[in-house]
Motif scaffolding. Sequence first.
Motif, PDB file in Angstrom:
ATOM      1  N   LEU A  54       0.801  -1.227   0.000  1.00  0.00           N
ATOM      2  CA  LEU A  54       0.000   0.000   0.000  1.00  0.00           C
ATOM      3  C   LEU A  54       0.832   1.274   0.000  1.00  0.00           C
ATOM      4  O   LEU A  54       0.291   2.358  -0.232  1.00  0.00           O
ATOM      5  CB  LEU A  54      -0.927   0.012   1.228  1.00  0.00           C
ATOM      6  N   VAL A  55       2.116   1.160   0.268  1.00  0.00           N
ATOM      7  CA  VAL A  55       2.995   2.327   0.335  1.00  0.00           C
ATOM      8  C   VAL A  55       4.019   2.244  -0.796  1.00  0.00           C
ATOM      9  O   VAL A  55       4.715   1.238  -0.934  1.00  0.00           O
ATOM     10  CB  VAL A  55       3.725   2.386   1.700  1.00  0.00           C
ATOM     11  N   PRO A  56       4.133   3.292  -1.626  1.00  0.00           N
ATOM     12  CA  PRO A  56       5.075   3.250  -2.758  1.00  0.00           C
ATOM     13  C   PRO A  56       6.528   3.132  -2.315  1.00  0.00           C
ATOM     14  O   PRO A  56       6.938   3.712  -1.308  1.00  0.00           O
ATOM     15  CB  PRO A  56       4.844   4.596  -3.458  1.00  0.00           C
ATOM     16  N   GLN A  57       7.306   2.410  -3.100  1.00  0.00           N
ATOM     17  CA  GLN A  57       8.723   2.233  -2.808  1.00  0.00           C
ATOM     18  C   GLN A  57       9.475   3.566  -2.801  1.00  0.00           C
ATOM     19  O   GLN A  57      10.479   3.716  -2.095  1.00  0.00           O
ATOM     20  CB  GLN A  57       9.348   1.298  -3.859  1.00  0.00           C
ATOM     21  N   GLN A  58       8.996   4.560  -3.591  1.00  0.00           N
ATOM     22  CA  GLN A  58       9.702   5.845  -3.676  1.00  0.00           C
ATOM     23  C   GLN A  58       9.835   6.511  -2.317  1.00  0.00           C
ATOM     24  O   GLN A  58      10.794   7.259  -2.080  1.00  0.00           O
ATOM     25  CB  GLN A  58       8.987   6.808  -4.631  1.00  0.00           C
ATOM     26  N   ILE A  59       8.894   6.261  -1.429  1.00  0.00           N
ATOM     27  CA  ILE A  59       8.950   6.888  -0.105  1.00  0.00           C
ATOM     28  C   ILE A  59      10.178   6.414   0.658  1.00  0.00           C
ATOM     29  O   ILE A  59      10.737   7.148   1.481  1.00  0.00           O
ATOM     30  CB  ILE A  59       7.641   6.611   0.660  1.00  0.00           C
ATOM     31  N   LEU A  60      10.643   5.209   0.362  1.00  0.00           N
ATOM     32  CA  LEU A  60      11.816   4.683   1.063  1.00  0.00           C
ATOM     33  C   LEU A  60      13.097   5.405   0.683  1.00  0.00           C
ATOM     34  O   LEU A  60      14.125   5.261   1.352  1.00  0.00           O
ATOM     35  CB  LEU A  60      11.963   3.184   0.788  1.00  0.00           C
ATOM     36  N   SER A  99      -0.324   3.283   5.122  1.00  0.00           N
ATOM     37  CA  SER A  99      -0.838   4.135   4.050  1.00  0.00           C
ATOM     38  C   SER A  99      -1.897   5.083   4.615  1.00  0.00           C
ATOM     39  O   SER A  99      -2.501   4.829   5.654  1.00  0.00           O
ATOM     40  CB  SER A  99      -1.446   3.285   2.931  1.00  0.00           C
ATOM     41  N   GLY A 100      -2.119   6.188   3.909  1.00  0.00           N
ATOM     42  CA  GLY A 100      -3.165   7.127   4.300  1.00  0.00           C
ATOM     43  C   GLY A 100      -2.928   7.723   5.673  1.00  0.00           C
ATOM     44  O   GLY A 100      -1.804   8.071   6.042  1.00  0.00           O
ATOM     45  N   ASP A 101      -4.009   7.832   6.445  1.00  0.00           N
ATOM     46  CA  ASP A 101      -3.922   8.327   7.813  1.00  0.00           C
ATOM     47  C   ASP A 101      -4.154   7.170   8.771  1.00  0.00           C
ATOM     48  O   ASP A 101      -5.089   6.385   8.579  1.00  0.00           O
ATOM     49  CB  ASP A 101      -4.968   9.416   8.062  1.00  0.00           C
TER      50      ASP A 101
END
Length: 269
Positions: A54-60, A99-101
Motif C-alpha cells: 500500500l505504500v510506494p517504494q519511492q517513499i523509502l 498508508s493514508g492516515d
Amino acid sequence: MHESTSRLNNKKNYESLDSAVYIVGAGPGDPDLLTVKAQKLLQSADVILFADSLVPQQILELCREDAEIIPSANKTLEDILPLMIERVRSHKSVVRLHSGDPSLYSAIHEQMYLLAEAEIPFEVVPGISAFQAAAAKLKVELTVPGLVQTIILTRISGRTEVPETEELTTLAAHQASLCLYLSVRHVEAAQAKLLQHYCAETPVAICYRLGWCDEKIRVVPLNQMADCTHQEKLIRTTLYVVSPALSQASARSRLYHPEHNHLFRPSHS
C-alpha cells in the motif's frame, strides 16, 4: 530497496530519535504529501516496517542508507509485534509506516494496545487520507454552503462486518458527502444501497490508487458506478466519493461575506 542521492546523504544528516515505535501515515501514495514530521522520522529511524502493498517504494528513498527496511504485507500481527518490541528494546527507533492516515482503517488499535501492554513507547503521526487527496484532485470542497455540510467516511460490510447502526443504507439517508473505502469488491451491493436515498444522477468520483503513477479518477452518475468500476477492471485500492458537491453547484460561504462580522472583522456600522 531504492538507492538515491538524497537517501545516501541522509545518513550524514539524521537526528537521533528516542527508542520507540512511530506509527506514521504515509498518505495516499504521493511522497510529496508526507507531513514534514513524517519525512524527518523516515530520515532518522533505525528501522522502517512498512506496508509494502500500500505504500510506494519511492517513499523509502527518504530513509537512511543503513536503515533496516522490513516489508509487512506478508506478515501477521503476531509477526510484526515481536519485531517492533525487540528493536525498541535493542535501543532502536522504529517507524511503522501505514498508508493514508493511521486513524482510518489502519488496524493500529490492536498494535497500540499491545505495545502499551509491553511497555513500549509509541507515537502516532497523522497523514493525508485518500478522501482529502481525492477532493484536491477533483478541485472540490466536500462541504458546500446550502448544499452539503457533512462528510461521512465509511465502508460496506464484507469480511469485516459493519455495525448494524452504520449500515450503508442508513448512512446514505443523510445524502451527505459520502466517502466509501474498502468496498470495490462489493460495488453492486454498494450502488444498490446508495440508490435507495441518492438520486441516480448524483455524481460519484471513482478514485483508484490516488497519488500513484497509475492513478485513475472517473466521475460518473451513481447508477453507472458499478459498470464503470468493472470497465476499468478495478479490484482494490479504490475510493468512492458520492456527493452533490461534485456537481460544481455555485454557492458562497458566509465566512468572507461582507455582511458577516466576527472577532477579526467587526461591524463598521
